[in-house]
Structure formats: C-alpha cells, structure tokens
Enzyme design. Structure first.
Site, short mmCIF file in Angstrom:
data_model
loop_
_atom_site.label_atom_id
_atom_site.label_comp_id
_atom_site.label_asym_id
_atom_site.label_seq_id
_atom_site.Cartn_x
_atom_site.Cartn_y
_atom_site.Cartn_z
N ASN A 9 -32.31 -19.30 -10.73
CA ASN A 9 -32.59 -19.45 -12.16
C ASN A 9 -31.69 -20.58 -12.67
O ASN A 9 -30.50 -20.38 -12.86
CB ASN A 9 -32.27 -18.13 -12.89
N TRP A 10 -32.29 -21.73 -12.85
CA TRP A 10 -31.50 -22.89 -13.25
C TRP A 10 -31.02 -22.80 -14.69
O TRP A 10 -30.15 -23.58 -15.11
CB TRP A 10 -32.32 -24.17 -13.09
N LYS A 11 -31.62 -21.90 -15.48
CA LYS A 11 -31.33 -21.84 -16.93
C LYS A 11 -31.53 -23.24 -17.52
O LYS A 11 -32.36 -23.99 -17.02
CB LYS A 11 -29.93 -21.30 -17.17
N HIS A 95 -35.35 -11.89 -19.44
CA HIS A 95 -33.96 -12.19 -19.06
C HIS A 95 -33.04 -11.79 -20.22
O HIS A 95 -33.40 -11.93 -21.39
CB HIS A 95 -33.81 -13.68 -18.74
N GLU A 97 -30.62 -13.16 -21.56
CA GLU A 97 -30.36 -14.22 -22.56
C GLU A 97 -31.52 -14.33 -23.54
O GLU A 97 -31.32 -14.62 -24.72
CB GLU A 97 -30.08 -15.55 -21.83
N GLU A 167 -29.95 -6.91 -13.63
CA GLU A 167 -28.92 -7.89 -13.96
C GLU A 167 -28.02 -7.33 -15.06
O GLU A 167 -28.34 -7.45 -16.25
CB GLU A 167 -29.54 -9.20 -14.46
N GLY A 173 -23.02 -14.80 -15.21
CA GLY A 173 -22.26 -16.00 -15.54
C GLY A 173 -20.79 -15.74 -15.79
O GLY A 173 -20.07 -16.62 -16.26
N SER A 204 -23.67 -13.11 -11.09
CA SER A 204 -22.55 -13.64 -10.32
C SER A 204 -22.69 -13.42 -8.81
O SER A 204 -21.70 -13.15 -8.12
CB SER A 204 -21.21 -13.10 -10.84
N GLY A 225 -28.10 -17.45 -10.59
CA GLY A 225 -27.96 -18.44 -11.65
C GLY A 225 -27.10 -19.60 -11.19
O GLY A 225 -27.57 -20.51 -10.50
N GLY A 226 -25.82 -19.59 -11.56
CA GLY A 226 -24.92 -20.71 -11.29
C GLY A 226 -24.96 -21.22 -9.86
O GLY A 226 -25.01 -22.44 -9.63
P1 PGA Z 1 -25.39 -15.97 -12.61
O1 PGA Z 1 -26.77 -15.78 -13.45
O2 PGA Z 1 -25.74 -15.91 -11.16
O3 PGA Z 1 -24.90 -17.32 -13.03
O4 PGA Z 1 -24.47 -14.86 -13.02
C1 PGA Z 1 -27.76 -14.89 -13.02
C2 PGA Z 1 -28.92 -14.89 -13.99
O5 PGA Z 1 -28.69 -14.96 -15.20
O6 PGA Z 1 -30.08 -14.79 -13.58
#
Ligand code: PGA
Length: 249
Positions: A9-11, A95, A97, A167, A173, A204, A225-226
C-alpha cells in the site's frame, strides 16, 4: 485456500521516476518466487502507467479506494468500472486512514465492497481497532462490528472472492507491530467467521518481523505500507511469505 498474498500500500507516496525504478526491482525480484501472489496498491494518477509497466508480470495492480457509485455527479471520485478498465485486480476498502481522516462509515465501506466485486475486482477489506478500543478490551467487538456491517449488505458467499486485512490502527506506520499472539487472536476470531477468505495482517510489517507473523496459523499474508516503498524490504517480506507457504503447506 487460494495462494497467499502480499500487497503493498503505497499510500500517497511516489512519483513517476521512483515508481518505475521500484517496480522494476520488485518485478525482477519476484520473478522466480512461487506460491505467493504479490500486488501493489498505487495512487490513482499512476494507475495507467503502472498498469502498462506490470503487463505480463506476476505483480498485480491495485488501487487504494473507490466510490460506491458506478458513475454520476460525484466530483473527485473514482469508480469500480474505471479501476476495472485499468486492469486493477485489487482495491483497498475501508482502510483506517479512510475511516478516520475522511469519515468513511461502516455502511459506505460495505457499499464499496459490493461495488468492487460487481466489477470483478477483489476488495481488500481493512478492519482494526484503535489503541483506546484495544485498551478498553473492545478489539473483537470493534472488528466484529466492522465485519458485520459488510456481511449485512453482501451475500456471505462473496467473501470467498474477497480478502480481509486486520490492521490495528495503533500499529499502522508507528513501528509498533502487534505481537504474534495479538495477531493470531484476532485472526482466529476472523477465521471462525470467514473460512474461505484470505486473511492478511497489516501494521508495521517489516523484513525483521514478517517471518514470525506469516508463520501464524491464521495469517495468509500481509498488507505492507512503509516497507513496500523500498524494493529490498518488500522483497524480503515476500520471501518470508514464500517460506511460510512452504512450511505451512
Ligand atoms: P505500515 O502501513 O506498514 O506502514 O504500518 C500499513 C497500512 O496502512 O496498510
């Protein structure tokens, strides 16, 4: 059970040059790896270009959100038929967010889930509790409520064509990964309700902790994500999933 899945997930990250380099490295790195499906969920403006780059590769294309509507006067929205036209195989739905920053309700998430499936796109339904909810002992209640809203609006059989990602909001994050025990508890709770659905963990996930998470009985992969923005890290995570698939069968 279909094959395991590791989805990036590049966000809201990336640019055209960086995307190209990252994807070249990931595509080359996964070429010889079997038993695990890989995908990247990219920002909308890059879908067309990334679709071209990923054609005839083993890396599947995904988006990060969609409208519950197919078309119409919804300024700024992007629909499932549009994602389908660009060859999206996956789309993130609900998600945290989106839920927290953009006010997506359980009902909207359920409608988006249906909209994706209606176009043959696999929704990756994201569920998870906040830190306050976990500390209040409400994790299963919250995750159960989020799931129930999608059950109410969709035939249960459709879940065989969906993916669910647990999640925990406090792990996203933050560098604070849920412990394997915490993850397995929630995944066991989910597995009892979703026998034929792939269950991912996200929050994470790093190359250092991926093996322990993917070894858990009810974890079928990860939403990353990251670490999905760094090719070597993402590839190490995919390799951990491949090893887990070989060991767990
Ligand atoms: P993260 O994000 O791996 O940076 O914690 C995961 C996500 O939001 O899908």
């Amino acid at each position: 059970m279909p094959s395991r899945l590791v989805a990036g997930n590049w966000k809201m990250h990336g640019n055209r040059a960086a995307n190209r380099a990252l994807l070249d490295a990931v595509v080359a790195g996964i070429a010889g790896l079997n038993g695990v499906e890989c995908a990247v969920c990219v920002p909308f403006p890059y879908l067309g270009e990334v679709a071209g780059q990923l054609a005839n590769t083993r890396l599947a294309l995904g988006a990060q959100n969609l409208s519950e509507h197919a078309h119409g006067a919804f300024t700024g929205e992007v629909s499932a038929p549009m994602l389908a036209e660009f060859g999206c195989r996956y789309v993130l739905v609900g998600h945290s967010e989106r839920r927290q920053l953009y006010g997506e309700t359980d009902a909207a998430v359920a409608a988006k889930f249906a909209a994706a499936l209606g176009q043959g796109i696999t929704p990756i339904l994201c569920l998870g509790e906040t830190l306050a909810e976990r500390e209040a002992g409400k994790t299963e209640e919250v995750v159960g409520r989020q799931l129930e809203a999608v059950f109410r609006a969709n035939d249960r059989k459709l879940f065989e064509n969906a993916v669910v990602a647990y999640e925990p909001v406090w792990a996203i994050g933050t560098g604070r990964t849920a412990t394997p025990q915490q993850v397995q508890e929630v995944h066991f709770f989910l597995r009892n309700r979703l026998q034929g659905t792939r269950l991912l963990y996200g929050g994470s996930v790093k190359k250092e902790n991926a093996a322990a998470l993917f070894a858990l009985p009810d974890v079928d992969g990860g939403l990353i994500g990251g670490a999905s923005l760094v090719a070597v890290d993402f590839l190490e995570i995919v390799k951990a999933a491949v090893r887990a698939a070989q060991e767990k069968g």
